[in-house]
Design a protein around this motif. Structure first.
Motif, PDB file in Angstrom:
ATOM      1  N   PHE A   1       0.834  -1.208   0.000  1.00 21.88           N
ATOM      2  CA  PHE A   1       0.000   0.000   0.000  1.00 21.88           C
ATOM      3  C   PHE A   1       0.868   1.257   0.000  1.00 21.88           C
ATOM      4  O   PHE A   1       0.612   2.209  -0.742  1.00 21.88           O
ATOM      5  CB  PHE A   1      -0.924  -0.016   1.215  1.00 21.88           C
ATOM      6  CG  PHE A   1      -1.636   1.284   1.449  1.00 21.88           C
ATOM      7  CD1 PHE A   1      -2.729   1.645   0.678  1.00 21.88           C
ATOM      8  CD2 PHE A   1      -1.210   2.157   2.446  1.00 21.88           C
ATOM      9  CE1 PHE A   1      -3.387   2.849   0.881  1.00 21.88           C
ATOM     10  CE2 PHE A   1      -1.857   3.358   2.667  1.00 21.88           C
ATOM     11  CZ  PHE A   1      -2.960   3.709   1.876  1.00 21.88           C
ATOM     12  N   LEU A   2       1.923   1.261   0.831  1.00 23.83           N
ATOM     13  CA  LEU A   2       2.790   2.434   0.919  1.00 23.83           C
ATOM     14  C   LEU A   2       3.559   2.653  -0.380  1.00 23.83           C
ATOM     15  O   LEU A   2       3.759   3.795  -0.806  1.00 23.83           O
ATOM     16  CB  LEU A   2       3.761   2.267   2.096  1.00 23.83           C
ATOM     17  CG  LEU A   2       3.135   2.317   3.492  1.00 23.83           C
ATOM     18  CD1 LEU A   2       4.192   2.051   4.557  1.00 23.83           C
ATOM     19  CD2 LEU A   2       2.441   3.648   3.743  1.00 23.83           C
ATOM     20  N   ASN A   3       4.006   1.558  -1.006  1.00 22.89           N
ATOM     21  CA  ASN A   3       4.693   1.696  -2.290  1.00 22.89           C
ATOM     22  C   ASN A   3       3.772   2.296  -3.342  1.00 22.89           C
ATOM     23  O   ASN A   3       4.167   3.188  -4.104  1.00 22.89           O
ATOM     24  CB  ASN A   3       5.192   0.322  -2.772  1.00 22.89           C
ATOM     25  CG  ASN A   3       6.421  -0.138  -2.009  1.00 22.89           C
ATOM     26  OD1 ASN A   3       7.153   0.670  -1.460  1.00 22.89           O
ATOM     27  ND2 ASN A   3       6.638  -1.437  -1.966  1.00 22.89           N
ATOM     28  N   ASP A   4       2.536   1.815  -3.362  1.00 22.72           N
ATOM     29  CA  ASP A   4       1.554   2.337  -4.317  1.00 22.72           C
ATOM     30  C   ASP A   4       1.263   3.805  -4.021  1.00 22.72           C
ATOM     31  O   ASP A   4       1.144   4.630  -4.930  1.00 22.72           O
ATOM     32  CB  ASP A   4       0.274   1.503  -4.236  1.00 22.72           C
ATOM     33  CG  ASP A   4      -0.768   1.953  -5.256  1.00 22.72           C
ATOM     34  OD1 ASP A   4      -0.481   1.911  -6.457  1.00 22.72           O
ATOM     35  OD2 ASP A   4      -1.881   2.347  -4.830  1.00 22.72           O
ATOM     36  N   LEU A   5       1.170   4.118  -2.716  1.00 22.20           N
ATOM     37  CA  LEU A   5       0.900   5.497  -2.308  1.00 22.20           C
ATOM     38  C   LEU A   5       2.045   6.418  -2.717  1.00 22.20           C
ATOM     39  O   LEU A   5       1.822   7.544  -3.186  1.00 22.20           O
ATOM     40  CB  LEU A   5       0.698   5.549  -0.792  1.00 22.20           C
ATOM     41  CG  LEU A   5      -0.021   6.769  -0.221  1.00 22.20           C
ATOM     42  CD1 LEU A   5      -1.446   6.855  -0.760  1.00 22.20           C
ATOM     43  CD2 LEU A   5      -0.033   6.704   1.297  1.00 22.20           C
ATOM     44  N   ALA A   6       3.280   5.928  -2.555  1.00 20.84           N
ATOM     45  CA  ALA A   6       4.444   6.738  -2.921  1.00 20.84           C
ATOM     46  C   ALA A   6       4.468   7.027  -4.417  1.00 20.84           C
ATOM     47  O   ALA A   6       4.788   8.139  -4.847  1.00 20.84           O
ATOM     48  CB  ALA A   6       5.732   6.014  -2.506  1.00 20.84           C
ATOM     49  N   GLN A   7       4.105   6.029  -5.225  1.00 21.85           N
ATOM     50  CA  GLN A   7       4.078   6.225  -6.666  1.00 21.85           C
ATOM     51  C   GLN A   7       3.000   7.234  -7.069  1.00 21.85           C
ATOM     52  O   GLN A   7       3.228   8.083  -7.936  1.00 21.85           O
ATOM     53  CB  GLN A   7       3.840   4.882  -7.364  1.00 21.85           C
ATOM     54  CG  GLN A   7       4.995   3.901  -7.195  1.00 21.85           C
ATOM     55  CD  GLN A   7       4.688   2.536  -7.787  1.00 21.85           C
ATOM     56  OE1 GLN A   7       3.676   2.348  -8.448  1.00 21.85           O
ATOM     57  NE2 GLN A   7       5.576   1.586  -7.528  1.00 21.85           N
ATOM     58  N   LYS A   8       1.841   7.124  -6.419  1.00 20.75           N
ATOM     59  CA  LYS A   8       0.770   8.074  -6.715  1.00 20.75           C
ATOM     60  C   LYS A   8       1.143   9.489  -6.270  1.00 20.75           C
ATOM     61  O   LYS A   8       0.826  10.468  -6.946  1.00 20.75           O
ATOM     62  CB  LYS A   8      -0.522   7.626  -6.031  1.00 20.75           C
ATOM     63  CG  LYS A   8      -1.119   6.359  -6.629  1.00 20.75           C
ATOM     64  CD  LYS A   8      -2.399   5.958  -5.920  1.00 20.75           C
ATOM     65  CE  LYS A   8      -3.002   4.707  -6.543  1.00 20.75           C
ATOM     66  NZ  LYS A   8      -4.238   4.274  -5.841  1.00 20.75           N
ATOM     67  N   PHE A   9       1.819   9.590  -5.136  1.00 22.85           N
ATOM     68  CA  PHE A   9       2.234  10.896  -4.634  1.00 22.85           C
ATOM     69  C   PHE A   9       3.221  11.548  -5.601  1.00 22.85           C
ATOM     70  O   PHE A   9       3.151  12.748  -5.860  1.00 22.85           O
ATOM     71  CB  PHE A   9       2.866  10.748  -3.252  1.00 22.85           C
ATOM     72  CG  PHE A   9       3.310  12.048  -2.641  1.00 22.85           C
ATOM     73  CD1 PHE A   9       2.408  12.882  -2.008  1.00 22.85           C
ATOM     74  CD2 PHE A   9       4.640  12.440  -2.707  1.00 22.85           C
ATOM     75  CE1 PHE A   9       2.810  14.087  -1.454  1.00 22.85           C
ATOM     76  CE2 PHE A   9       5.054  13.636  -2.156  1.00 22.85           C
ATOM     77  CZ  PHE A   9       4.132  14.459  -1.524  1.00 22.85           C
ATOM     78  N   ALA A  10       4.156  10.733  -6.127  1.00 26.44           N
ATOM     79  CA  ALA A  10       5.153  11.265  -7.053  1.00 26.44           C
ATOM     80  C   ALA A  10       4.520  11.789  -8.338  1.00 26.44           C
ATOM     81  O   ALA A  10       5.071  12.677  -8.991  1.00 26.44           O
ATOM     82  CB  ALA A  10       6.181  10.180  -7.379  1.00 26.44           C
ATOM     83  N   ALA A  11       3.344  11.250  -8.688  1.00 25.82           N
ATOM     84  CA  ALA A  11       2.679  11.654  -9.927  1.00 25.82           C
ATOM     85  C   ALA A  11       1.828  12.915  -9.760  1.00 25.82           C
ATOM     86  O   ALA A  11       1.318  13.455 -10.742  1.00 25.82           O
ATOM     87  CB  ALA A  11       1.810  10.506 -10.446  1.00 25.82           C
ATOM     88  N   LEU A  12       1.668  13.402  -8.528  1.00 24.16           N
ATOM     89  CA  LEU A  12       0.848  14.582  -8.285  1.00 24.16           C
ATOM     90  C   LEU A  12       1.588  15.857  -8.670  1.00 24.16           C
ATOM     91  O   LEU A  12       2.820  15.879  -8.795  1.00 24.16           O
ATOM     92  CB  LEU A  12       0.449  14.645  -6.802  1.00 24.16           C
ATOM     93  CG  LEU A  12      -0.430  13.516  -6.275  1.00 24.16           C
ATOM     94  CD1 LEU A  12      -0.612  13.670  -4.777  1.00 24.16           C
ATOM     95  CD2 LEU A  12      -1.784  13.485  -6.982  1.00 24.16           C
ATOM     96  N   THR A  13       0.825  16.934  -8.809  1.00 25.10           N
ATOM     97  CA  THR A  13       1.426  18.241  -9.072  1.00 25.10           C
ATOM     98  C   THR A  13       2.056  18.766  -7.786  1.00 25.10           C
ATOM     99  O   THR A  13       1.695  18.334  -6.682  1.00 25.10           O
ATOM    100  CB  THR A  13       0.362  19.239  -9.550  1.00 25.10           C
ATOM    101  OG1 THR A  13      -0.581  19.456  -8.476  1.00 25.10           O
ATOM    102  CG2 THR A  13      -0.375  18.709 -10.768  1.00 25.10           C
ATOM    103  N   PRO A  14       3.003  19.704  -7.876  1.00 20.85           N
ATOM    104  CA  PRO A  14       3.623  20.262  -6.664  1.00 20.85           C
ATOM    105  C   PRO A  14       2.601  20.853  -5.694  1.00 20.85           C
ATOM    106  O   PRO A  14       2.754  20.745  -4.482  1.00 20.85           O
ATOM    107  CB  PRO A  14       4.560  21.342  -7.225  1.00 20.85           C
ATOM    108  CG  PRO A  14       4.900  20.854  -8.593  1.00 20.85           C
ATOM    109  CD  PRO A  14       3.648  20.202  -9.105  1.00 20.85           C
TER     110      PRO A  14
END
Length: 366
Positions: free
Chosen positions: A260-273
């Protein structure tokens, strides 16, 4: 009836007189304030105690158990690959490792896997590698018990001996050299008397010599398992084995959390600043609110400290007849009273207020 002007004069100029008046007026409210303050202090104490004595150790133990279970899973995978069809036999042999050898199952499997991988790489079959590896691990436990040495250290010395290193074996009472190895290899039909020994022939000859020369130590762990030294080994490994079993139960949960955390980290990286900044602000607030009992306890304790002051304010206002136009003057009186309370640090109002303010700044700072 007192006038507003007189009240202001008393509040600002006659602090000693006001102190006496406030002591008489707080009454039951002061008692209630002390109750709130005591409750807040108790909540703070409980929060701190649980955090140090319960929460942190449980998290640490659970994390360690999951790590040990993960290590066992990785070791089992290695054993499966190295021994192939014989892996089931190795696993079954390892289940009694704590009582038989003073090793956790992970330690026994890891050692057998290391030996087996070495032997298979030398060209031996999995059947032969299985027999030699498991025997070597048991021999290491017996030699460790006999010589009062750590079994893991003995395992390394025996591994070195399999590749022809003679020096590490001497402390175990085993003496081999190149000439002795060649004689034994010839007796086993692995060497014809000319040239250097192959790695496989050297390992098999060394194995045979180690078994022959360690006869007095063989079986020592089982024979002396009731002694204090081996009982201590068994106890220590039993506790680790129990923790590993607990970790095996927790491992699927840990895997889900990590996934879950890995998936969350990937989604976070894809967000705008801008989106990332918003999430960080929310996370910061959540982090500030973490030790809930400690923070709530501080706030409640502060309320208890301030309650007598505000009670006195209410008492002064209630004793004054004010026309509509006098509300502003009443506010001035209240402000003056708070100023006096702050200047004299009644009930530690300065420290309590500062603590709450620092928490609020940390909770809502961007």
């Amino acid at each position: 009836m007192a006038t507003l002007a007189n009240a202001i004069v008393k509040l600002v100029a006659d602090t000693a007189g006001f102190d006496e008046a406030m002591k008489k007026s707080v009454g039951a409210s002061a008692k209630m304030g002390k109750g709130w303050q005591k409750t807040g202090e108790d909540m703070t104490s409980v929060g701190q105690t649980m955090k140090l004595a319960v929460t942190a150790p449980i998290i640490a133990a659970g994390t360690a158990a999951v790590v040990m279970a993960s290590d066992l899973s990785e070791t089992q995978n290695k054993v499966n690959v190295v021994f192939g069809k014989m892996a089931g036999g190795v696993t079954e042999w390892s289940k009694n490792s704590v009582e038989a050898m003073g090793l956790t199952q992970n330690e026994a499997l890891s050692a057998a896997g290391t030996y087996g991988n070495l032997m298979v790489s030398m060209g031996m079959g999995t059947d032969q590698a299985y027999e030699m590896s498991t025997n070597m691990v048991q021999l290491a436990a017996d030699l460790g018990s006999f010589n009062n040495m750590d079994t893991i250290d003995v395992l390394e010395k025996l591994r070195a001996g399999l590749t022809g290193e003679s020096e590490p074996l001497k402390v175990l009472g085993i003496n081999i050299n190149d000439a002795i190895l060649k004689v034994k290899a010839m007796a086993l039909g692995l060497y014809e008397g000319e040239g250097a020994l192959s790695a496989s022939a050297k390992a098999q000859a060394a194995y045979a010599l180690m078994i022959e020369q360690s006869g007095t130590a063989q079986g020592d762990f089982g024979e002396t398992s009731g002694g204090l030294a081996n009982q201590q080994r068994i106890l220590q490994k039993s506790l680790l084995q129990t923790a590993t079993m607990l970790g095996t139960i927790l491992l699927p949960i840990g895997l889900q959390i990590v996934t879950f955390l890995n998936d969350l980290a990937q989604k976070f990286a894809a967000l705008t600043p801008e989106q990332q900044k918003t999430i960080l602000v929310i996370a910061g607030i959540a982090a500030a609110l973490g030790p809930v009992l400690v923070i709530v306890g501080t706030i409640v304790s502060t309320i208890g400290t301030l309650m007598p002051v505000f009670t006195a304010i209410g008492g002064v206002i209630a004793g004054i007849t004010l026309p509509i136009w006098g509300i502003a003057a009443a506010v001035i009186a209240v402000v003056a009273l708070i100023a006096v309370a702050w200047a004299n640090n009644w009930g530690g109002i300065q420290e309590k207020t500062a603590a709450v303010w620092e928490w609020l700044k940390g909770a809502f700072a961007v």
